[in-house]
Every structure is written in structure tokens, then in C-alpha cells.
Design an enzyme around this catalytic site. Structure first.
Site, PDB file in Angstrom:
ATOM      1  N   ARG A 109       0.750  -1.290   0.050  1.00  0.00           N
ATOM      2  CA  ARG A 109      -0.136   0.017  -0.050  1.00  0.00           C
ATOM      3  C   ARG A 109       0.891   1.183  -0.177  1.00  0.00           C
ATOM      4  O   ARG A 109       2.046   1.229   0.469  1.00  0.00           O
ATOM      5  CB  ARG A 109      -0.914   0.004   1.222  1.00  0.00           C
ATOM      6  CG  ARG A 109      -1.952  -1.071   1.150  1.00  0.00           C
ATOM      7  CD  ARG A 109      -2.713  -1.094   2.567  1.00  0.00           C
ATOM      8  NE  ARG A 109      -1.868  -1.418   3.858  1.00  0.00           N
ATOM      9  CZ  ARG A 109      -1.482  -0.600   4.582  1.00  0.00           C
ATOM     10  NH1 ARG A 109      -1.436   0.592   4.326  1.00  0.00           N
ATOM     11  NH2 ARG A 109      -0.867  -1.020   5.686  1.00  0.00           N
ATOM     12  N   LYS A 154      -8.912  -1.670   0.954  1.00  0.00           N
ATOM     13  CA  LYS A 154      -8.616  -0.907   1.841  1.00  0.00           C
ATOM     14  C   LYS A 154      -9.268   0.537   1.542  1.00  0.00           C
ATOM     15  O   LYS A 154      -9.726   1.104   2.642  1.00  0.00           O
ATOM     16  CB  LYS A 154      -7.215  -0.641   1.819  1.00  0.00           C
ATOM     17  CG  LYS A 154      -6.394  -1.855   2.674  1.00  0.00           C
ATOM     18  CD  LYS A 154      -7.163  -2.188   3.992  1.00  0.00           C
ATOM     19  CE  LYS A 154      -6.414  -3.649   4.422  1.00  0.00           C
ATOM     20  NZ  LYS A 154      -6.763  -4.119   5.762  1.00  0.00           N
ATOM     21  N   HIS A 201     -10.383  -3.183  12.399  1.00  0.00           N
ATOM     22  CA  HIS A 201      -9.317  -4.159  11.452  1.00  0.00           C
ATOM     23  C   HIS A 201      -8.922  -5.380  12.343  1.00  0.00           C
ATOM     24  O   HIS A 201      -8.167  -5.268  13.006  1.00  0.00           O
ATOM     25  CB  HIS A 201      -8.403  -3.038  11.327  1.00  0.00           C
ATOM     26  CG  HIS A 201      -7.262  -3.679  10.473  1.00  0.00           C
ATOM     27  ND1 HIS A 201      -5.885  -3.400  10.522  1.00  0.00           N
ATOM     28  CD2 HIS A 201      -7.311  -4.578   9.520  1.00  0.00           C
ATOM     29  CE1 HIS A 201      -5.159  -4.067   9.665  1.00  0.00           C
ATOM     30  NE2 HIS A 201      -6.025  -4.533   8.831  1.00  0.00           N
ATOM     31  N   SER A 246      -1.279  -5.951   9.529  1.00  0.00           N
ATOM     32  CA  SER A 246      -0.981  -6.958   8.496  1.00  0.00           C
ATOM     33  C   SER A 246       0.298  -7.605   8.887  1.00  0.00           C
ATOM     34  O   SER A 246       1.190  -6.682   9.431  1.00  0.00           O
ATOM     35  CB  SER A 246      -0.802  -6.400   6.964  1.00  0.00           C
ATOM     36  OG  SER A 246      -1.736  -5.891   6.690  1.00  0.00           O
ATOM     37  N   LYS A 261      -3.552 -12.476  12.112  1.00  0.00           N
ATOM     38  CA  LYS A 261      -4.696 -12.203  12.090  1.00  0.00           C
ATOM     39  C   LYS A 261      -5.405 -13.454  11.240  1.00  0.00           C
ATOM     40  O   LYS A 261      -6.131 -14.094  11.501  1.00  0.00           O
ATOM     41  CB  LYS A 261      -5.549 -10.883  11.469  1.00  0.00           C
ATOM     42  CG  LYS A 261      -5.257  -9.733  12.379  1.00  0.00           C
ATOM     43  CD  LYS A 261      -5.938  -8.459  11.905  1.00  0.00           C
ATOM     44  CE  LYS A 261      -6.178  -8.215  10.363  1.00  0.00           C
ATOM     45  NZ  LYS A 261      -4.726  -7.979   9.807  1.00  0.00           N
ATOM     46  N   THR A 262      -4.893 -13.511  10.008  1.00  0.00           N
ATOM     47  CA  THR A 262      -5.492 -14.534   9.237  1.00  0.00           C
ATOM     48  C   THR A 262      -5.281 -15.997   9.736  1.00  0.00           C
ATOM     49  O   THR A 262      -6.018 -16.683   9.643  1.00  0.00           O
ATOM     50  CB  THR A 262      -4.794 -14.199   7.728  1.00  0.00           C
ATOM     51  OG1 THR A 262      -5.508 -13.190   7.286  1.00  0.00           O
ATOM     52  CG2 THR A 262      -5.254 -15.423   6.993  1.00  0.00           C
ATOM     53  N   ASP A 299     -10.124 -10.054   8.101  1.00  0.00           N
ATOM     54  CA  ASP A 299      -9.369  -8.866   8.270  1.00  0.00           C
ATOM     55  C   ASP A 299     -10.336  -7.645   8.584  1.00  0.00           C
ATOM     56  O   ASP A 299      -9.790  -6.650   9.295  1.00  0.00           O
ATOM     57  CB  ASP A 299      -9.000  -8.490   6.531  1.00  0.00           C
ATOM     58  CG  ASP A 299      -8.041  -7.377   6.863  1.00  0.00           C
ATOM     59  OD1 ASP A 299      -7.131  -7.501   7.827  1.00  0.00           O
ATOM     60  OD2 ASP A 299      -7.856  -6.655   5.774  1.00  0.00           O
ATOM     61  N   ARG A 302       1.007 -12.654  -1.705  1.00  0.00           N
ATOM     62  CA  ARG A 302      -0.405 -12.693  -1.246  1.00  0.00           C
ATOM     63  C   ARG A 302      -1.254 -13.508  -2.252  1.00  0.00           C
ATOM     64  O   ARG A 302      -0.698 -13.872  -3.263  1.00  0.00           O
ATOM     65  CB  ARG A 302      -0.991 -11.410  -1.277  1.00  0.00           C
ATOM     66  CG  ARG A 302      -0.575 -10.141  -0.366  1.00  0.00           C
ATOM     67  CD  ARG A 302      -1.262 -10.305   1.025  1.00  0.00           C
ATOM     68  NE  ARG A 302      -0.378  -9.077   1.879  1.00  0.00           N
ATOM     69  CZ  ARG A 302      -1.368  -8.912   2.979  1.00  0.00           C
ATOM     70  NH1 ARG A 302      -2.287  -9.375   3.387  1.00  0.00           N
ATOM     71  NH2 ARG A 302      -0.785  -8.118   3.727  1.00  0.00           N
TER      72      ARG A 302
END
Length: 532
Positions: A60, A200, A219, A239, A243-244, A258, A324
């Protein structure tokens, strides 16, 4: 190529986009994969996955995101965190982007952002790249085909990677731009092919709109006990903090990985898919996520592969550490069919501590939870933003500062109210380093983290003995069955205890210095929880 279904009253022409080439509305996965390959945007990999690269931008560009400054939002935007663009500059940007796409083919997906019909947003994504359309079709929620005939988008996002902004003309920082105009309900993205900007942008939008409805945008990933949506847990984190990985526990039902909302009804996923990091992904540690990389239609982004066999190299970070894959939630066998859960019983705040100071898990009081939520301490991991090549300690308020258009206290007070009303237990979990700082210590063992989380979520952790941490004041389990005892006391994992004490003092001061900015806005109990 099929053109797909669309509300005839809401075509791009009705939105003032004329002189275009072919416009492909709501193509399904096979058509989008075929279009992307035919257009040279990437190629088919094993199992029908779509393999692509994003060029210069592999993460990003938060410094290139702008909010148009208009009277309707002037008093509500956190301008210290969000770049401002004038309405006149945005209009020039919009006109120039429309001129740029004249004669070009465009791809349109009409999608829902939000699993709860009471709070979802109808979003139209218009993309220059076919694979971006495939990506967002995975990541947002797909209406039924019949619903497309009457779909009326509340917001439109136009993403044109080949368009370069002119800083002098458009008021941007560089040729790259992500611009949100709340009055025109329009988002413009240019000069970046990184697909994460699409999702995002939607998250930033919901982060502005939902608090006005009393909904807490988060988030976070989320899951619940099998057959018990009322036993939900949410996992805050930037990130790279896990989390995932940690929410995709096969013993629980995955709500999402997410972005979620917390309403008066409970939790709901904003998305319809997952965007998982693949660097060093293994079939042993994460079999279901690994399996998606050879699933038809999965978007595999910036991964190196063998040109003859198309075998993916999960360890190769030569393009980026931020490799990703994007896939729909139904690719995960234990995913929720509804994307809905009850009020969280447990709130997990994930941090990647590059200093090696924090314990693997700690129990927080509600005031301490607010303190750590507003602090948002972690380490940015390599690749998630441009220029980040190794873990960098940072404070990202609400565990997502780049996506927060309002001041942090707005989200903090919403979370505080919901914790008080529903009685959630809060935990701080360190997935970073132990036995020393980054470069000396080792990453926290994933097996230990998982064992601690399971004990927290099933309630058994509440029955062990706790000690008070002398640096941060929170409670830390003394010993947990199945977890090596030394991990629970980070000071004991260091070869030099005095070096640990010095590092801990350094981190405590960083927390205190960072938190000073919030002191004028918070309640007395949160101030009391602050370190000073």
C-alpha cells in the site's frame, strides 16, 4: 466475451462515463480469468489459480491517500492522519481520469460491503484490469444474480493503474493517488496495481460511515465456536501480526480474516473473501490456506514460480516479502456461511513486538484494553508498505491508523462502550520476538501462540495463576499446560537480564511518549492505566 447482468438504469453511461470501449459488467470467475489471461495481465497456474505481479507497487501507499476537504466532512476527519485534497483538484483529477479511459475496456463488479443487510454498503468497483475485478469479486460479497438487475450503487470506485496523477494539477504528493470524495460518493485510484488498495479503500470508507450508526468498524479477524455464533472472538492487528493465520483455527468457525463491524446485533464480516500472506506458507502449518494457492480463480500475487512447472516458491521474497493470495471464503471449509457472529466474548489484540519485551499473552482490564487499542503497538513487517524491508517498531492507533478517517478517540470510545455493555474479556498477544530483540531473539513459536489462544477462548486460561507484569501492569499467566514454561516470563528468555530491563524501559518510554497525544481526550480510568 459475455457482458454480464446490470441494472439498465445504472450503467456507467448513466454515471457520466461515456466514450468507453467494451464495458464488462459482473463477469463471473471463469470469464474474468479468461479475460485477464487474454489481455496479458498474468497466466494460469496450477489448479487454475491466476498468477500475476503488481509491478512497482507491491504494498500500500498510505502517504498517497487523500480525503477531499468539503464542509460536510471538515469537522469529522482526522486531518493529521489523512491528506487533504481540494474539491477543485479532485474534479480535475476525475475529469482527467475519465478522459484517460476513453476508448478503453473497463470491468465492473457490483458488490456488497458488509454481511449484515442492515449495515451493508452497495459498492461499484470499476477497474482497468480484469484481474482486479476478479480480486474484488473474491474480497467483497457477491449479490445473487437476480439482485444485479436492480442494484443501485451507493459508492463507486474507479481504479486505473495506467493513469498518473500530476501533483501540480491534482494536489497529490506523487503520480500515485487514492482520493475519497464523501460528497460525490466516489473514490479514484491511479498509478498503482497493488490490489490491496481496492479493499482498503472500502475499509476506509466504512470506517467513516459506520460510527455515525453506532457500529464499531474493526481491523480484525473473527471466529466463533462451532455451532455457537454467540461465542465469538475478534483479533485486532496490523498486516503480518497473524490475524488470518490465528483466526483460521480448524476447531472454530471463521467469520472473516480482516475487516468487521460490531453492531447492536453482534459482529459481521465486511468481506466475502480472504487476502492471505503466502511468504513461507506451508501445507503442514496452514493446510487450507496453502490449498487455495492451487484453486481455480485464486489470485496469486507477486509470487515467484517455475516457468515450466508453475510450481510456486513460497520462500522466494525477491519480488516482495508481501506475497499474497486472494480467494473467496467458501474456499475455507470451516468458514461461516453467513459472515455473522454474536457479540465477542473475547477480544484479542495482536502485536508483533520486535523488542522482545512483551509476554506471549496477557490479560487486560477494560481500561488497559483501551490503552493498548489506542496505542496500537506493533512492528510493521517487511513488504506490507513500500520501503519497509525489516520489522520496524511503530504505533498504529486502533491497529489500523492508515485506514482511520476519524480521530482515534471516536473508535476507542465505541469499543469501550461495547466492551462495557457486553462484558468481553480482553487479551494482548505477542506474535513477535522472544529471547531477544529482532536480529538476536527468535519469533514466538506459532504452536505456543495457538495453544494460548485456545486456552483463552475455551475459558481454561482463566483458571491458571497470574502474575502482575512490573513494566505494563497487566496480568500474565505463570504457566500454561502445553506451553514451554520459559516463554511466559520474557525476561528469563534473555541471556542478559539487565539487557532485557534496559530494553523494557525503552519500550515503556516509547508507549508513554506516544500516548501523551490521547490524554486530553480520554477518561480518567484509561489515564490511570497509562504508563508514566
Amino acid at each position: 466475451m459475455q457482458h454480464g447482468r446490470v441494472n439498465p438504469a445504472r450503467t456507467l453511461a448513466s454515471q457520466g462515463m461515456t466514450g468507453l470501449g467494451h464495458v464488462y459488467y459482473n463477469l463471473t470467475e471463469p470469464a474474468l480469468v479468461g479475460a485477464a489471461v487474454a489481455r496479458g495481465e498474468g497466466q494460469i497456474g496450477r489448479g487454475g489459480a491466476f498468477l500475476c505481479t503488481t509491478g512497482q507497487f507491491t504494498g500500500r501507499s498510505p502517504k498517497d491517500k487523500f480525503v477531499v476537504r468539503t464542509p460536510s466532512v471538515e469537522a469529522h476527519i482526522w486531518w493529521e492522519n489523512n491528506g487533504a485534497m481540494s474539491a477543485e483538484a479532485f474534479d480535475r483529477l476525475h475529469a482527467d481520469m475519465l478522459e484517460h479511459v476513453r476508448g478503453r475496456d473497463l470491468f465492473v463488479q457490483d458488490l456488497y460491503a458488509g454481511a449484515d443487510p442492515a449495515h451493508r454498503l452497495d459498492v461499484r468497483m470499476v477497474t482497468e484490469l480484469a484481474w482486479h475485478n476478479l480480486f474484488i469479486r473474491h474480497l467483497l460479497r457477491r449479490p445473487e444474480r437476480a439482485e444485479l438487475d436492480t442494484f443501485d450503487p451507493a459508492w463507486t470506485i474507479l481504479n486505473v493503474p495506467s493513469f498518473k496523477a500530476d501533483p501540480a494539477r491534482h494536489g497529490t504528493r506523487t503520480a500515485t493517488v487514492i482520493a475519497l470524495n464523501f460528497d460525490k460518493r466516489l473514490i479514484l485510484i491511479g498509478n498503482t496495481a497493488y490490489a490491496g488498495e481496492n479493499k482498503k479503500a472500502v475499509f476506509t470508507l466504512l470506517n467513516y460511515l459506520l460510527p455515525e450508526k453506532g457500529v464499531m468498524p474493526m481491523h480484525c479477524s473473527a471466529n466463533h465456536a462451532p455451532g455457537r455464533p454467540d461465542e465469538a472472538a475478534v483479533f485486532f492487528g496490523l498486516s503480518g501480526t497473524g490475524k488470518t493465520t490465528l483466526s483460521a483455527d480448524p476447531s472454530r468457525t471463521l467469520i472473516g480474516d480482516d475487516e468487521h463491524g460490531w453492531s447492536d446485533r453482534g459482529t459481521f464480516n465486511f468481506e466475502g473473501g480472504c487476502y492471505a500472506k503466502t511468504i513461507n506458507l506451508s501445507p503442514e502449518a496452514e493446510p487450507e490456506i496453502y490449498a487455495t494457492t492451487s484453486r481455480f480463480g485464486t489470485v496469486v500475487e507477486n509470487m515467484v514460480y517455475d516457468p515450466e512447472t508453475f510450481e510456486l516458491d513460497f520462500a522466494d521474497a525477491s519480488l516482495t516479502e508481501n506475497t499474497r493470495c486472494a480467494y473467496p471464503l467458501e474456499a475455507i471449509s470451516n468458514a461461516s456461511a453467513t459472515g455473522l457472529g454474536g457479540h465477542p466474548k473475547n477480544i484479542i489484540m495482536l502485536t508483533c513486538d520486535a523488542f522482545g519485551v512483551l509476554p506471549p499473552i496477557a490479560r487486560l482490564t477494560p481500561a488497559q484494553a483501551m490503552y493498548h487499542f489506542l496505542s496500537g503497538f506493533t512492528a510493521k513487517t517487511a513488504g506490507t508498505e513500500r520501503g519497509v524491508t525489516e520489522p520496524t517498531p511503530t504505533f498504529s492507533t486502533c491497529f489500523g491508523a492508515p485506514f482511520m478517517p476519524r480521530r482515534p478517540e471516536v473508535y476507542g470510545k465505541l469499543l469501550q462502550e461495547k466492551i462495557a455493555r457486553h462484558g468481553a474479556t480482553c487479551w494482548l498477544v505477542n506474535t513477535g520476538w522472544t529471547g531477544g530483540a529482532y536480529g538476536t531473539g527468535r519469533r514466538m513459536p506459532i504452536r505456543a501462540t495457538r495453544a494460548l489462544l485456545r486456552a483463552a477462548l475455551d475459558g481454561s486460561l482463566a483458571g491458571v495463576a497470574f502474575r502482575r507484569d512490573p513494566n505494563f501492569g497487566f496480568e500474565v499467566p505463570v504457566a500454561v499446560p502445553g506451553v514451554e514454561a520459559g516463554l511466559m516470563d520474557p525476561r528469563s528468555t534473555w541471556a542478559d537480564a539487565a539487557a532485557y530491563d534496559a530494553q523494557a524501559a525503552k519500550l515503556v518510554k516509547m508507549f508513554a511518549d506516544n500516548f501523551a497525544q490521547y490524554v486530553p481526550y480520554i477518561d480518567a480510568d484509561v489515564k490511570a492505566a497509562a504508563i508514566g
